[in-house]
Design a protein around this motif. Sequence first.
Motif, mmCIF file in Angstrom:
data_model
loop_
_atom_site.group_PDB
_atom_site.id
_atom_site.type_symbol
_atom_site.label_atom_id
_atom_site.label_comp_id
_atom_site.label_asym_id
_atom_site.label_seq_id
_atom_site.Cartn_x
_atom_site.Cartn_y
_atom_site.Cartn_z
ATOM 1 N N GLU A 57 0.807 -1.217 0.000
ATOM 2 C CA GLU A 57 0.000 0.000 0.000
ATOM 3 C C GLU A 57 0.846 1.276 0.000
ATOM 4 O O GLU A 57 0.574 2.210 -0.751
ATOM 5 N N ALA A 58 1.877 1.328 0.827
ATOM 6 C CA ALA A 58 2.702 2.541 0.898
ATOM 7 C C ALA A 58 3.447 2.775 -0.414
ATOM 8 O O ALA A 58 3.554 3.913 -0.886
ATOM 9 N N ALA A 59 3.938 1.710 -1.025
ATOM 10 C CA ALA A 59 4.657 1.841 -2.297
ATOM 11 C C ALA A 59 3.713 2.264 -3.424
ATOM 12 O O ALA A 59 4.080 3.075 -4.276
ATOM 13 N N VAL A 60 2.507 1.734 -3.406
ATOM 14 C CA VAL A 60 1.515 2.105 -4.420
ATOM 15 C C VAL A 60 1.164 3.581 -4.290
ATOM 16 O O VAL A 60 1.146 4.325 -5.273
ATOM 17 N N GLU A 61 0.886 4.009 -3.063
ATOM 18 C CA GLU A 61 0.530 5.409 -2.809
ATOM 19 C C GLU A 61 1.645 6.346 -3.273
ATOM 20 O O GLU A 61 1.397 7.349 -3.940
ATOM 21 N N ARG B 275 1.324 9.082 -6.375
ATOM 22 C CA ARG B 275 1.586 10.512 -6.127
ATOM 23 C C ARG B 275 2.729 11.012 -7.003
ATOM 24 O O ARG B 275 2.683 12.128 -7.530
ATOM 25 N N ASP B 276 3.767 10.187 -7.174
ATOM 26 C CA ASP B 276 4.895 10.561 -8.023
ATOM 27 C C ASP B 276 4.453 10.717 -9.478
ATOM 28 O O ASP B 276 4.832 11.680 -10.153
ATOM 29 N N TYR B 277 3.655 9.789 -9.955
ATOM 30 C CA TYR B 277 3.166 9.858 -11.330
ATOM 31 C C TYR B 277 2.356 11.129 -11.562
ATOM 32 O O TYR B 277 2.550 11.834 -12.561
ATOM 33 N N LEU B 278 1.452 11.417 -10.636
ATOM 34 C CA LEU B 278 0.610 12.605 -10.787
ATOM 35 C C LEU B 278 1.419 13.896 -10.698
ATOM 36 O O LEU B 278 1.117 14.870 -11.392
ATOM 37 N N ARG C 168 4.626 14.187 -11.651
ATOM 38 C CA ARG C 168 5.369 14.302 -12.911
ATOM 39 C C ARG C 168 4.459 14.670 -14.077
ATOM 40 O O ARG C 168 4.882 15.321 -15.021
ATOM 41 N N ALA C 169 3.188 14.258 -14.005
ATOM 42 C CA ALA C 169 2.223 14.607 -15.054
ATOM 43 C C ALA C 169 1.635 16.001 -14.846
ATOM 44 O O ALA C 169 0.813 16.440 -15.648
ATOM 45 N N GLU C 170 2.049 16.681 -13.789
ATOM 46 C CA GLU C 170 1.580 18.023 -13.447
ATOM 47 C C GLU C 170 0.049 18.075 -13.331
ATOM 48 O O GLU C 170 -0.607 19.001 -13.818
ATOM 49 N N ALA C 171 -0.497 17.062 -12.661
ATOM 50 C CA ALA C 171 -1.951 16.978 -12.496
ATOM 51 C C ALA C 171 -2.493 18.157 -11.700
ATOM 52 O O ALA C 171 -3.578 18.659 -11.996
ATOM 53 N N GLY C 172 -1.753 18.604 -10.688
ATOM 54 C CA GLY C 172 -2.204 19.731 -9.879
ATOM 55 C C GLY C 172 -2.277 21.037 -10.651
ATOM 56 O O GLY C 172 -3.122 21.883 -10.380
ATOM 57 N N ARG C 173 -1.392 21.195 -11.626
ATOM 58 C CA ARG C 173 -1.412 22.409 -12.444
ATOM 59 C C ARG C 173 -2.518 22.325 -13.498
ATOM 60 O O ARG C 173 -3.211 23.293 -13.765
ATOM 61 N N ARG C 174 -2.693 21.172 -14.087
ATOM 62 C CA ARG C 174 -3.713 20.999 -15.126
ATOM 63 C C ARG C 174 -5.128 20.988 -14.561
ATOM 64 O O ARG C 174 -6.065 21.420 -15.226
ATOM 65 N N TYR C 175 -5.269 20.452 -13.350
ATOM 66 C CA TYR C 175 -6.578 20.352 -12.705
ATOM 67 C C TYR C 175 -6.477 20.891 -11.282
ATOM 68 O O TYR C 175 -6.350 20.122 -10.330
ATOM 69 N N PRO C 176 -6.513 22.209 -11.111
ATOM 70 C CA PRO C 176 -6.407 22.784 -9.760
ATOM 71 C C PRO C 176 -7.522 22.255 -8.859
ATOM 72 O O PRO C 176 -8.672 22.150 -9.270
#
Length: 145
Positions: free
Chosen positions: A73-77, A81-84, A86-94
């Motif tokens: 679970e910890a490794a998946v989480e 989070r790392d993938y999102l 690197r994909a700049e999910a927070g910038r694309r979808y505030p």
Amino acid sequence: MRRDEQGQVTLLIIGFASILLMAVVVVIDASAAYLQRQGLDNLADGAALHGADLGSAGIYTEGLGDDRLIQQEAAVEAAVRDYLARAEAGRRYPGIDVGVRVDTVNRSVTVRLEAPLELPLTIPGSPAAPTVGASSTAAVTLVTD
């Protein structure tokens, strides 16, 4: 006696124009919502695959006997989070909300994403703060030839 009906046509034209305008607004907003959901679908798919791949464990302790690898679970989480990030999910979808669930029975990873929907036009009476969401499930399956 003859009645003047000149004002009736103007009223009819204004009514039809307002209905047409509302239809255009609905189509534009529906298209924007669909495109944003598709973007979240793609992010959720990639995050679930990345999390399932990097969160796999049990190869050294249990071998490769099972069809699916155990997920830590910890490794998946951390992988999701790392993938999102690197994909700049927070910038694309505030305001994006991320949920990660590891199913220990089916040995799978489910990623749920939800973000505020930014509509280009608004219709009076429509929701003030609509959201759109997507989810994806992935597992690492062993294939032997």
